[in-house]
Structures are given as structure tokens and as C-alpha cells.
Write an enzyme that holds these catalytic residues in place. Structure first.
Site: not given
Ligand code: ADP
Length: 300
Positions: A188, A254, A277-279
Site C-alpha cells: 500500500r 508510516f 501517518l496511519e496511527l
């Protein structure tokens, strides 16, 4: 499924991926080494250190991979930086061909990659094979989108001006991924980066590096040039610092915890990198008293 069943399937397939990048489940020995990928070459950690990878279902050590740090990461960044020169100058259609071939190879090795995910990550085989499908589709999608990175013409405010937006690759991207989707979180990030002309240094989770290495081997087999995809794994803070402080890395992507994401965002500010960012992402499943249990179990 028996272990020998897994091993039998794992060793039929094309070239090196199964000869040298999948753990030998028959021997199942801890004296097993897996290397990082820098500039198209499989490399040990410079100090020879290794990191154990466990099967979470049994706790057994399934492989020892190179435990890399800042030095190896700097070299991976240099390789990606050099490769960016030529990769970014290809036409989108040429990059698309490489990505499409990579997708085909991922799909051709769906079962074996699924077994590898189950082995190092622990999810059921059906889900793991499903992840390969899902993960490979990012590469297919971006192979198609590579050709459609359109710019924009903007109405000018002055009569003698013409304003237009031209989309260009930012440069080297650092991709840091978690353990829960060992393939899909990588594809991805790497799919769109490569499609638009960026090169990458991937740092997979220390819990699940084997799938990343197998996927990278397939990228090489697909003809994606050396240095375009690099993989380093080991000491996360050291690798992270090398990525963050390098002026050659222009983007950090990230997926992981909010705590680490905050550190990366702060660290990226020093060299003004772009960040995606995927947090967090806790997903509780609450089953109420009056639920239809069959539906709830399927849904869960
Ligand atoms: P999760 O809870 O999903 O495992 P983490 O944020 O702990 O999330 O880990 C996600 C990824 O971030 C992993 O690849 C891990 O090695 C990496 N990581 C952890 N700490 C750092 C750090 N200081 N710098 C760079 N990467 C890190």
C-alpha cells in the site's frame, strides 16, 4: 496442515524466493539467516548481528534475519537516492509495466506468501492468503494509476500569466510498517511511491520481516531495478533516526502506534519531510446480549 505439507508447497515456485527467502520449515532451525536488501544486493548486518523471528503460534524461532541499524540504512538511502535518478525519469508506462509484473508474481505465489504470513504473523491461513490478494491489488491498482498522474491548469489572475500544476515524485520515501499486515501495509505504501517515480527504503516490523523480504525478491524478479526497493530491518530507533535525519529522504510513510507516529512527525520536521501517518486503530468488537451469535461470529 502439516509442516511437511507447508514445506513441499513452499519450495515449488519460481527461482530464489523459495530457495533462499522462505524459512526451511522442514529443518526449522534457528541457525537461519535472512539478509536485508540494499541496492539490489542481499546484505548481512555490517556487524553480523541477527534478529530472531518467531512463529507466534508456537513460540519457535523460524528464522534469524540481519539485525541492521543506522549504517545499513544510510547505505540503503544512498542506493535509493541513486536509483531515483533513473527510475523517476522512466515514463509512467514503463514503471507501470514493472509494477504489473510484480503484481503478477505476487499473485502467482499467493499460497506460499500466505503460508509465510501465517508462519511469522499468526493469522489463519485463509486470512493470510486473503491478505496476499488484498495486498497485491494495491500494486495492480497503482500500476494502472501510474499512467494517470494528471496535473492541473489554474485560471491565472493576471492576463500574461499561465498557472499549471505539474506533479513530480518527491524523491526517496522511507516506509515503516507494522506486523498486523506484513504484506499489504508494504504494498500500500510502495505501490504508489514507485508508480509516481519515487524509490523506497522499507523497514518492516521486526516481528514480520520475512514476508517483506519475499515481496522484495519478487520485485527484483519483476525487473524493478536494483535500489528502487530496499529493505532494512533490525534496530527500529536507529533505522528510524537514519531515515529522519537524512536530507535525501523526502517522505516518511508510516502505519503503527500513535506514540511512534508522533516521534516520526517531530523527527521529520528537522529536514522538512512530507509525512503520511496511519496511527492507532483499535477496533473493539462488542457483542450484545440480543445479538444473533452466528452473524456476530462471522462479522468478528
Ligand atoms: P504496533 O503497535 O502496530 O506494533 P509500533 O508503532 O510499535 O506499532 O510499530 C510499528 C512500526 O514502527 C514497526 O516497524 C516498528 O519497528 C517501528 N518503530 C517502532 N519504534 C520506532 C522508532 N523509534 N523509529 C522508527 N520506527 C519505529
Amino acid at each position: 496442515m502439516t509442516l511437511s505439507g507447508v514445506a513441499r508447497v513452499a519450495f515449488v515456485g519460481s527461482r530464489r524466493i523459495f530457495a533462499s527467502h522462505l524459512p526451511s520449515m522442514q529443518s526449522y532451525t534457528p541457525a537461519f539467516s535472512r539478509q536485508g536488501l540494499i541496492g539490489g544486493k542481499w546484505i548481512d548486518a555490517y556487524d553480523g548481528k541477527t534478529l530472531e523471528v518467531h512463529n507466534p503460534a508456537t513460540g519457535e524461532v523460524i528464522a534469524n534475519v540481519s539485525c541492521m541499524g543506522g549504517k545499513e540504512t544510510k547505505d540503503a538511502i544512498s542506493s535509493a537516492f541513486d536509483a531515483f535518478n533513473s527510475w523517476s525519469k522512466l515514463t509512467a508506462a514503463e514503471r507501470s509495466k514493472g509494477l504489473r509484473k510484480w503484481y503478477d508474481l505476487l499473485m502467482a505465489h499467493k499460497e506460499e506468501l500466505g503460508q509465510l504470513i501465517t508462519l511469522e504473523q499468526g493469522k489463519p491461513l485463509k486470512e493470510a492468503v486473503g491478505e496476499v490478494d488484498y495486498g497485491a491489488k494495491f500494486i495492480e491498482f497503482y500500476a494502472e494509476e501510474a499512467k494517470r498522474v494528471y496535473g492541473e491548469i489554474i485560471p491565472a489572475t493576471l492576463p500574461d500569466r499561465r498557472l499549471f500544476v505539474l506533479k513530480q515524485p518527491v524523491g526517496v520515501a522511507g516506509a515503516i510498517t507494522p506486523w498486523n499486515f506484513p504484506l499489504a501495509m508494504i504494498t500500500r505504501k510502495v505501490g504508489p511511491a514507485l508508480a509516481c517515480g519515487c524509490t523506497v527504503v522499507v523497514k518492516p516490523s521486526e516481528f514480520t520481516p520475512l514476508t517483506a523480504l519475499a515481496a522484495a525478491e519478487l520485485a527484483l524478479q519483476a525487473g524493478i531495478p536494483p535500489g528502487v526497493v530496499n529493505v532494512v530491518m533490525g534496530n527500529a530507533p536507529d533505522i528510524g533516526d537514519a531515515l529522519l535525519t537524512s536530507p535525501q529522504v523526502r517522505k516518511i510513510t508510516f502505519t503503527g502506534s500513535t506514540a511512534v507516529g508522533k516521534k516520526l512527525m517531530a523527527g521529520a520536521a528537522g529536514t522538512v519531510k512530507k509525512v503520511s501517518l496511519e496511527l492507532g486503530g483499535n477496533a473493539p468488537c462488542i457483542v450484545f446480549d440480543d445479538a444473533d451469535l452466528n452473524v456476530a461470529v462471522n462479522g468478528a
